[in-house]
Write a protein that holds these residues in place. Structure first.
Motif, short mmCIF file in Angstrom:
data_model
loop_
_atom_site.label_atom_id
_atom_site.label_comp_id
_atom_site.label_asym_id
_atom_site.label_seq_id
_atom_site.Cartn_x
_atom_site.Cartn_y
_atom_site.Cartn_z
N GLU A 178 0.77 -1.14 -0.14
CA GLU A 178 0.04 0.01 0.01
C GLU A 178 1.03 1.27 0.11
OE1 GLU A 178 -3.32 2.44 0.06
OE2 GLU A 178 -2.97 0.51 -0.52
N PHE A 179 1.99 1.16 0.71
CA PHE A 179 2.80 2.38 0.93
C PHE A 179 3.37 2.53 -0.62
CE2 PHE A 179 7.32 3.68 0.81
CZ PHE A 179 7.06 5.05 1.57
N ARG B 173 1.00 4.22 -2.94
CA ARG B 173 0.64 5.60 -2.66
C ARG B 173 1.81 6.71 -2.91
NH1 ARG B 173 -2.94 6.26 2.69
NH2 ARG B 173 -4.36 4.71 2.50
N HIS C 233 2.17 9.52 -5.56
CA HIS C 233 2.75 10.77 -5.11
C HIS C 233 4.06 11.47 -6.01
CE1 HIS C 233 4.65 13.91 -2.67
NE2 HIS C 233 5.73 13.33 -2.53
N SER D 172 -1.34 16.92 1.85
CA SER D 172 -2.41 15.89 1.73
C SER D 172 -1.72 14.55 1.51
CB SER D 172 -3.54 16.17 0.64
OG SER D 172 -4.53 14.93 0.45
N HIS D 173 -0.73 14.66 0.68
CA HIS D 173 -0.08 13.27 0.47
C HIS D 173 0.72 12.83 1.73
CE1 HIS D 173 0.09 13.51 -4.26
NE2 HIS D 173 -1.14 13.33 -3.82
N LYS E 11 0.03 13.63 4.80
CA LYS E 11 -0.85 13.27 5.76
C LYS E 11 -1.06 11.68 5.76
CE LYS E 11 -5.38 14.26 8.08
NZ LYS E 11 -6.21 15.17 8.05
N GLU E 12 -1.39 11.19 4.39
CA GLU E 12 -1.46 9.88 3.81
C GLU E 12 -0.55 9.08 4.33
OE1 GLU E 12 -2.61 9.44 0.12
OE2 GLU E 12 -4.70 10.90 0.23
N PHE E 13 0.82 9.46 4.08
CA PHE E 13 2.20 8.65 4.48
C PHE E 13 2.37 8.65 5.52
CE2 PHE E 13 4.57 10.47 0.11
CZ PHE E 13 3.65 9.33 -0.58
N HIS E 14 2.10 9.59 6.59
CA HIS E 14 2.07 9.31 7.97
C HIS E 14 1.35 8.54 8.77
CE1 HIS E 14 5.41 12.48 8.83
NE2 HIS E 14 4.93 13.26 7.83
N GLN E 15 0.28 8.12 7.98
CA GLN E 15 -0.54 6.94 8.56
C GLN E 15 0.05 5.69 8.43
OE1 GLN E 15 -4.25 6.95 6.36
NE2 GLN E 15 -4.85 9.22 7.29
N LEU E 16 1.06 5.46 7.36
CA LEU E 16 1.67 4.23 7.02
C LEU E 16 3.08 4.09 7.44
CD1 LEU E 16 0.40 3.92 3.49
CD2 LEU E 16 -0.42 2.77 5.56
#
Length: 211
Positions: A31-32, A35, A39, A87-88, A90-95
């Motif tokens: 998933e990382f 994404r 990016h 925004s990108h 923020k998504e990365f920091h979830q993973l």
């Protein structure tokens, strides 16, 4: 993954963003990467983007390293402030956990095809002055290029860590890399710096859109 190598128009003095991504959950690698590549496609179209190389550390498969080369730091700072980038991020920091190391490229050597190259990242720390260290490392790099299968090298000086450098090297074989490390020139590097090397696996390499 398909590669789109960059046009090499500025061998050194490229602003270099070195990001280390550590997966919060090893199961999230696929998933990382998905994404991250989405990016990258957006980043490639941004003004000032030059190229990037992403790798995964062989002995630490939860760790990725991406080197992004920019024509000037101002271009990257402008992108950094954009809503899309935020925004990108923020998504990365979830993973992943992210460690950034802003740097300046000071040396590039290249000699053609990088297909199936052995990619190694070197973390170097020196108490010698920048001029002495960079001269010594350049002598090693040029000797390795002339005598062995060094296909490409980029050396970057950290902007926020005194005496810290990162090199990424592409070798035609592991045998060639080990031969270079036995040279007098590499021994000279070892006298002025501590060197820690990490084998990596290629993830993606792209240049700016349209190149």
């Amino acid at each position: 993954m398909a590669d789109k190598p960059a046009e090499e128009q500025t061998p050194s003095k490229l602003f270099t963003v070195i990001n280390t991504f550590t997966l919060k959950d090893p199961a999230g690698a696929q998933e990382f990467e998905r994404r991250f590549l989405e990016h990258v496609e957006w980043m490639r179209a941004q003004e000032g983007f030059h190229a990037h190389q992403a790798v995964r550390v062989t002995e630490r498969p939860d760790v990725y390293v991406n080197l992004g080369w920019w024509l000037e730091p101002e271009a990257f700072q402008q992108v950094l402030r954009s809503e899309v980038f935020q925004s990108h991020a923020k998504e990365f920091h979830q993973l992943v956990d992210v460690a950034a190391d802003p740097s300046m490229n000071v040396l590039r050597i290249e000699a053609g095809d990088l297909t199936d190259a052995v990619i190694v990242i070197e973390h170097l720390t020196t108490e010698a002055g920048a001029e002495e260290f960079e001269r010594t490392y350049k002598e090693y790099a040029e000797a390795a290029h002339a005598a062995t299968g060094l296909a490409r090298l980029d050396l970057a000086r950290a902007l926020t860590r005194t005496g810290a450098y990162t090199a990424i090297t592409w070798w035609r074989s592991e045998e060639d890399r080990l031969k270079a490390r036995e040279s007098a020139e590499f021994a000279a590097v070892g006298k002025v710096a501590e060197v820690r090397s990490e084998r990596t696996a290629h993830v993606a390499r792209n240049g700016a859109a349209g190149k």
